[in-house]
Design an enzyme around this catalytic site. Structure first.
Site, PDB file in Angstrom:
ATOM      1  N   ASN A   9       0.771  -1.149   0.061  1.00  0.00           N
ATOM      2  CA  ASN A   9       0.331   0.097   0.075  1.00  0.00           C
ATOM      3  C   ASN A   9       0.855   1.187  -0.015  1.00  0.00           C
ATOM      4  OD1 ASN A   9      -1.934   1.788   0.514  1.00  0.00           O
ATOM      5  ND2 ASN A   9      -2.448   1.578   2.644  1.00  0.00           N
ATOM      6  N   LYS A  11       0.116   4.260  -0.176  1.00  0.00           N
ATOM      7  CA  LYS A  11      -0.565   5.396   0.414  1.00  0.00           C
ATOM      8  C   LYS A  11      -0.303   6.830  -0.627  1.00  0.00           C
ATOM      9  CE  LYS A  11      -0.012   3.182   4.727  1.00  0.00           C
ATOM     10  NZ  LYS A  11      -0.022   3.291   6.031  1.00  0.00           N
ATOM     11  N   HIS A  91      -9.672   1.441   4.983  1.00  0.00           N
ATOM     12  CA  HIS A  91      -8.265   1.713   5.664  1.00  0.00           C
ATOM     13  C   HIS A  91      -8.396   2.471   6.751  1.00  0.00           C
ATOM     14  CE1 HIS A  91      -4.041   2.811   6.553  1.00  0.00           C
ATOM     15  NE2 HIS A  91      -4.023   1.672   5.984  1.00  0.00           N
ATOM     16  N   GLU A  93      -6.854   4.818   7.828  1.00  0.00           N
ATOM     17  CA  GLU A  93      -6.601   6.574   7.332  1.00  0.00           C
ATOM     18  C   GLU A  93      -7.859   7.032   6.604  1.00  0.00           C
ATOM     19  OE1 GLU A  93      -2.968   5.806   5.605  1.00  0.00           O
ATOM     20  OE2 GLU A  93      -2.062   5.120   7.352  1.00  0.00           O
ATOM     21  N   GLU A 163      -5.552  -4.691  10.693  1.00  0.00           N
ATOM     22  CA  GLU A 163      -4.304  -3.646  10.773  1.00  0.00           C
ATOM     23  C   GLU A 163      -4.736  -3.132  12.171  1.00  0.00           C
ATOM     24  OE1 GLU A 163      -2.622  -2.420   6.983  1.00  0.00           O
ATOM     25  OE2 GLU A 163      -4.203  -1.336   7.235  1.00  0.00           O
ATOM     26  N   GLY A 169       2.473   2.446  10.797  1.00  0.00           N
ATOM     27  CA  GLY A 169       3.300   3.478  10.396  1.00  0.00           C
ATOM     28  C   GLY A 169       4.130   3.989  11.801  1.00  0.00           C
ATOM     29  N   SER A 209       3.140  -1.852  10.657  1.00  0.00           N
ATOM     30  CA  SER A 209       4.667  -2.021  10.637  1.00  0.00           C
ATOM     31  C   SER A 209       5.300  -3.508  10.378  1.00  0.00           C
ATOM     32  CB  SER A 209       5.145  -1.507  11.948  1.00  0.00           C
ATOM     33  OG  SER A 209       4.961  -0.277  12.169  1.00  0.00           O
ATOM     34  N   GLY A 230       2.650  -0.989   4.426  1.00  0.00           N
ATOM     35  CA  GLY A 230       2.824   0.157   3.909  1.00  0.00           C
ATOM     36  C   GLY A 230       4.237   0.586   3.944  1.00  0.00           C
TER      37      GLY A 230
HETATM   38  P1  PGA Z   1       2.883   0.402   7.696  1.00  0.00           P
HETATM   39  O1  PGA Z   1       1.475   0.577   6.994  1.00  0.00           O
HETATM   40  O2  PGA Z   1       3.349  -0.915   7.118  1.00  0.00           O
HETATM   41  O3  PGA Z   1       3.813   1.517   7.414  1.00  0.00           O
HETATM   42  O4  PGA Z   1       2.633   0.367   9.219  1.00  0.00           O
HETATM   43  C1  PGA Z   1       0.477  -0.496   6.721  1.00  0.00           C
HETATM   44  C2  PGA Z   1      -0.988  -0.037   6.341  1.00  0.00           C
HETATM   45  O5  PGA Z   1      -1.410   1.062   6.716  1.00  0.00           O
HETATM   46  O6  PGA Z   1      -1.522  -0.541   5.274  1.00  0.00           O
END
Ligand code: PGA
Length: 246
Positions: A9, A11, A91, A93, A163, A169, A209, A230
């Site tokens: 992803n 983003k 998601h 976000e 998630e 993140g 992460s 991500g």
């Molecule tokens: P991340 O994000 O691997 O940077 O933690 C995962 C995601 O939000 O899909």
């Protein structure tokens, strides 16, 4: 046997030069045939990325509406016209910055399924939820509309991504055993509603992460069928290591 799936992803990252370079690098990575690798670039790149040869392409979101006067949105019908087979929805976000809730996310799922596109349906609790030990309840409620309003046959075209918001993140990763417990819980919810055969067929991905140093252990868990990645998907070497860690 469930599919093994890794989704990158991206983003809202990478200008077009960097995005195409990374896609080119990723297309040259070797990985086992039984792993499905999916890239979700910013939507502005979807049309040209849809010509990728080895990798599958996903959108990061989709409109809940049919084509029409919805400035800035794009529809499931448009994704289908690019032959795309996947779309992330719900998601955290989108939930956090755009106030998306189950009602809207399920409408998006319905649009996607109408065009034979597999929703990658995200769920996951906040740190507060986990600290107060409400995490199972929260994830159950995030999935309840999906479980109650969709059919078993829809679940055969669905991917769930668990998630935990506190791990996205942040560099904090769920302990593989904690992630496994949640994945098993989600599978049991599907089993309770639609039976074991369908529950066993739904891929459940872990995100938050996930990186080269922990992907092997996470992916070795019984009910973790891959990852939604991500930050680590923006680097070809890291992503390659993750794809090859089943
Ligand atoms: P991340 O994000 O691997 O940077 O933690 C995962 C995601 O939000 O899909």
């Amino acid at each position: 046997m469930r599919k093994k799936i890794v989704v990158g992803n991206w983003k809202m990252n990478l200008n077009s030069e960097k995005a195409y370079k990374l896609l080119e690098n990723l297309e040259s990575i070797s990985f086992p045939n039984d792993v499905e690798v999916i890239i979700a670039p910013p939507s502005i790149y979807l049309d040209s990325f849809s010509k990728a040869k080895k990798l599958f392409i996903s959108s990061q979101d989709v409109s809940s509406n049919d084509n029409g006067a919805y400035t800035g949105e794009f529809s499931a019908e448009m994704l289908s016209s690019l032959n795309l087979k996947y779309s992330i929805i719900g998601h955290s976000e989108r939930r956090q910055y755009h106030g998306e809730g189950e009602d809207l996310i399920c409408k998006k799922a319905r649009q996607l399924l109408k065009y034979n596109i597999s929703p990658i349906y995200c769920c996951g609790e906040s740190l507060e939820n986990r600290k107060s030990k409400n995490h199972f309840q929260v994830v159950k409620s995030q999935l309840s509309r999906l479980l109650n309003e969709f059919r078993g046959s829809d679940f055969q075209n669905l991917i769930i991504a668990y998630e935990p918001v506190w791990a996205i993140g942040t560099g904090l990763t769920a302990q593989p055993s904690d992630a496994q417990n949640m994945h098993l819980f989600i599978r049991q919810l599907i089993d309770d509603k639609f039976g074991l055969e369908i529950a066993q067929s739904v891929p459940i991905l872990y995100g938050g992460s996930c990186k080269p140093s922990n992907s092997k252990e996470l992916f070795s868990m019984n009910d973790i069928d891959g990852g939604l990645i991500g930050g680590a998907s923006l680097d070809a070497d890291s992503f390659s290591t993750i794809i090859n860690s089943f």
